[in-house]
Design a protein around this motif. Structure first.
Motif, short mmCIF file in Angstrom:
data_model
loop_
_atom_site.label_atom_id
_atom_site.label_comp_id
_atom_site.label_asym_id
_atom_site.label_seq_id
_atom_site.Cartn_x
_atom_site.Cartn_y
_atom_site.Cartn_z
N ALA A 25 0.84 -1.20 0.00
CA ALA A 25 0.00 0.00 0.00
C ALA A 25 0.87 1.25 0.00
O ALA A 25 0.59 2.22 -0.72
CB ALA A 25 -0.92 -0.01 1.21
N GLY A 26 1.95 1.20 0.79
CA GLY A 26 2.86 2.33 0.86
C GLY A 26 3.55 2.59 -0.47
O GLY A 26 3.63 3.72 -0.94
N LEU A 27 4.02 1.50 -1.10
CA LEU A 27 4.69 1.64 -2.39
C LEU A 27 3.74 2.21 -3.43
O LEU A 27 4.11 3.05 -4.24
CB LEU A 27 5.22 0.28 -2.85
CG LEU A 27 6.43 -0.24 -2.07
CD1 LEU A 27 6.84 -1.62 -2.57
CD2 LEU A 27 7.60 0.73 -2.20
N LYS A 29 1.18 4.14 -2.83
CA LYS A 29 0.98 5.56 -2.52
C LYS A 29 2.14 6.40 -3.03
O LYS A 29 1.94 7.46 -3.63
CB LYS A 29 0.86 5.75 -1.01
CG LYS A 29 -0.54 5.61 -0.50
CD LYS A 29 -0.63 6.15 0.92
CE LYS A 29 -2.07 6.39 1.28
NZ LYS A 29 -2.23 7.00 2.58
N GLY A 30 3.36 5.91 -2.76
CA GLY A 30 4.55 6.63 -3.22
C GLY A 30 4.54 6.77 -4.73
O GLY A 30 4.79 7.84 -5.28
N MET A 32 1.91 6.69 -6.76
CA MET A 32 0.84 7.61 -7.16
C MET A 32 1.34 9.05 -7.10
O MET A 32 1.11 9.85 -8.00
CB MET A 32 -0.37 7.48 -6.23
CG MET A 32 -1.51 6.60 -6.70
SD MET A 32 -1.78 6.54 -8.46
CE MET A 32 -2.58 8.11 -8.74
N LYS A 33 1.99 9.37 -5.99
CA LYS A 33 2.48 10.74 -5.81
C LYS A 33 3.51 11.08 -6.88
O LYS A 33 3.52 12.16 -7.44
CB LYS A 33 3.14 10.90 -4.43
CG LYS A 33 2.13 10.98 -3.32
CD LYS A 33 2.82 11.19 -2.00
CE LYS A 33 1.91 10.78 -0.89
NZ LYS A 33 1.90 11.70 0.22
N LYS A 36 1.91 11.42 -10.34
CA LYS A 36 1.12 12.64 -10.50
C LYS A 36 1.99 13.87 -10.72
O LYS A 36 1.55 14.82 -11.36
CB LYS A 36 0.23 12.87 -9.27
CG LYS A 36 -1.17 12.34 -9.46
CD LYS A 36 -2.04 12.75 -8.32
CE LYS A 36 -2.97 13.86 -8.68
NZ LYS A 36 -3.99 14.07 -7.65
N SER A 126 1.59 22.07 -6.63
CA SER A 126 0.86 20.80 -6.59
C SER A 126 0.91 20.16 -5.20
O SER A 126 0.06 19.35 -4.87
CB SER A 126 1.39 19.84 -7.66
OG SER A 126 2.73 19.50 -7.40
N TYR A 127 1.90 20.52 -4.38
CA TYR A 127 1.98 19.95 -3.03
C TYR A 127 1.49 20.89 -1.95
O TYR A 127 1.01 20.45 -0.91
CB TYR A 127 3.42 19.54 -2.72
CG TYR A 127 3.86 18.31 -3.44
CD1 TYR A 127 3.32 17.07 -3.10
CD2 TYR A 127 4.79 18.37 -4.46
CE1 TYR A 127 3.71 15.93 -3.76
CE2 TYR A 127 5.18 17.23 -5.14
CZ TYR A 127 4.64 16.01 -4.78
OH TYR A 127 5.02 14.89 -5.43
N GLY B 55 6.18 6.99 0.73
CA GLY B 55 5.06 6.04 0.74
C GLY B 55 5.05 5.21 2.02
O GLY B 55 4.00 5.03 2.65
N ARG B 171 -4.31 17.16 -1.51
CA ARG B 171 -3.92 15.76 -1.36
C ARG B 171 -3.39 15.28 -2.69
O ARG B 171 -3.97 15.59 -3.72
CB ARG B 171 -5.14 14.91 -0.97
CG ARG B 171 -5.68 15.20 0.40
CD ARG B 171 -6.41 13.97 0.91
NE ARG B 171 -5.46 13.01 1.42
CZ ARG B 171 -5.27 12.80 2.72
NH1 ARG B 171 -5.96 13.45 3.62
NH2 ARG B 171 -4.38 11.92 3.12
N VAL B 172 -2.27 14.55 -2.67
CA VAL B 172 -1.70 14.15 -3.96
C VAL B 172 -1.74 12.65 -4.21
O VAL B 172 -1.39 12.20 -5.28
CB VAL B 172 -0.24 14.63 -4.13
CG1 VAL B 172 -0.21 16.03 -4.63
CG2 VAL B 172 0.51 14.48 -2.85
N ASP B 173 -2.18 11.86 -3.21
CA ASP B 173 -2.07 10.42 -3.44
C ASP B 173 -3.35 9.80 -4.00
O ASP B 173 -3.45 8.60 -4.16
CB ASP B 173 -1.63 9.69 -2.17
CG ASP B 173 -2.43 10.12 -0.97
OD1 ASP B 173 -3.30 11.00 -1.14
OD2 ASP B 173 -2.20 9.59 0.13
N GLN B 174 -4.36 10.64 -4.30
CA GLN B 174 -5.57 10.07 -4.88
C GLN B 174 -5.57 10.23 -6.38
O GLN B 174 -4.94 11.12 -6.92
CB GLN B 174 -6.80 10.75 -4.28
CG GLN B 174 -7.20 10.15 -2.96
CD GLN B 174 -7.43 11.21 -1.91
OE1 GLN B 174 -7.49 12.39 -2.22
NE2 GLN B 174 -7.54 10.80 -0.67
N LYS B 175 -6.34 9.38 -7.03
CA LYS B 175 -6.37 9.43 -8.49
C LYS B 175 -7.16 10.64 -8.99
O LYS B 175 -7.97 11.15 -8.30
CB LYS B 175 -7.00 8.16 -9.02
CG LYS B 175 -6.01 7.04 -8.89
CD LYS B 175 -6.35 5.85 -9.76
CE LYS B 175 -5.34 4.76 -9.46
NZ LYS B 175 -5.63 3.51 -10.10
#
Lengths: 159, 175
Positions: A25-27, A29-30, A32-33, A36, A126-127, B55, B171-175
């Motif tokens: 899950a952590g990987l 999430k990382g 995804m960030k 993006k 973006s952050y 993450g 928030r940046v971790d959502q699609k």
């Protein structure tokens, strides 16, 4: 740099040993960030490569102003809009010092270079969001000015 | 057009431009490409492990721990923790922004994350050593010591403002 890889490796192994699912899950999430913001990173690198090319000669020619406060504002301005790695910025500063540019001006240049990021705006936005990005950069500009004035006092360039 | 699509298109154009510059040996284009490689090499090396750590931090760090050290308890030590964390952040602001964002969503206060981001660009240990060796220890010490009060005051001022306006970070971790 090697330290970063060792820390990451150890953290991954420990994390996997404790909880496989959580680690995945952590990987994710990382990833995804990263995914993006990748286009922002690429855009940024492109922009910096271009600016860096134009700025070096410009800086050497223009930082040694007669009026010290004008020079201060000028170097804060240049430092804010450009971006360059330390191994270019510091030798460049040394050249400037050798040409008689005051320490205060160098402090302004180096500090605003690191603190104020006009080109990093899209990435920071973006952050941190738009408002925080703008206000943080304004605050950083003032901080850079304050630090330079103190450096000027210490080197006896102000009075 | 989506912003990410635009950026990818611009980047593709840049790649084509660089390739043509290489074909016709156009100096200006080649110089830009050299600069690009310098930065890109750092990013390629630093970003993947950095985002893996971010993450992992996201799934493992407990909100209470972050709140206790960086957040609502108003622990004045949070400034010191933020600066220490910043000095060990590899990659400067490029990495500090996502880390600050993750800290925020775990309950860190604005003053902590602003101190962190600002300090991350000023206090990176390898950079500081390089600066001192080229520009002198005196110069670097003055610059860094003078910056601490400014950074903390600046972060507190921004926090006062943001708490009043109920601002939240994206928030940046959502699609």
């Amino acid at each position: 740099m090697i330290g970063l890889y060792i820390v990451t490796g150890v953290a991954l192994v420990i994390s996997f040993a404790f909880d496989r699912k959580k680690t995945w899950a952590g990987l994710k999430k990382g990833w995804m960030k990263f995914y993006k913001t990748l286009p922002s990173y690429l855009f940024l690198l492109m922009l910096i490569s271009f600016i860096l090319l134009l700025s070096e000669d410009f800086i050497i020619e223009n930082l040694g102003q007669e009026n010290i406060f004008l020079g201060l504002l000028f170097s804060l301005g240049i430092g804010s809009v450009t971006m360059m790695p330390g191994f270019i910025a510091y030798p460049l500063s040394r050249i400037l010092l050798a040409r008689g540019v005051p320490y205060m001006i160098i402090a302004a240049f180096v500090t605003s270079l690191m603190l104020v990021g006009v080109v990093t705006y899209p990435l920071e936005k973006s952050y941190m969001g738009k408002k925080a990005t703008i206000l943080r950069n304004i605050m950083s500009f003032l901080v850079a000015a304050g630090i330079s004035l103190i450096a000027g006092l210490f080197y006896g360039e102000l009075v | 057009m989506k912003k990410s699509t635009r950026n990818y298109l611009l980047f593709s154009a840049f790649l084509i431009f660089s390739f043509i510059s290489w074909l016709v040996q156009y100096d200006f284009g080649l110089a830009i490409w050299d600069n690009f490689l310098v930065f890109a090499r750092d990013m390629v090396l630093i970003l993947p492990p950095a985002f893996i750590l971010i993450g992992l931090f996201d799934v493992w760090a407990k909100n209470e721990t972050i709140e206790k050290h960086f957040g609502k308890t108003n622990n004045p030590m949070r400034f010191i923790y933020s600066i220490l964390l910043a000095s060990t952040t590899v990659g400067g602001t490029f990495v500090a922004f996502p880390v600050a964002n993750a800290l925020y969503h775990k309950g860190a206060k604005y003053s902590s994350i602003f101190t962190y981001v600002t300090a991350a660009s000023l206090f990176m240990i390898p950079m500081t050593i390089m600066e001192a060796s080229i520009l002198g220890l005196k110069f670097t010490s003055i610059r860094l010591l003078a910056s601490i009060p400014f950074i903390v005051i600046g972060a507190i001022v921004l926090e006062k403002y943001f708490e009043k306006t109920a601002y939240t970070l994206p928030r940046v971790d959502q699609k």
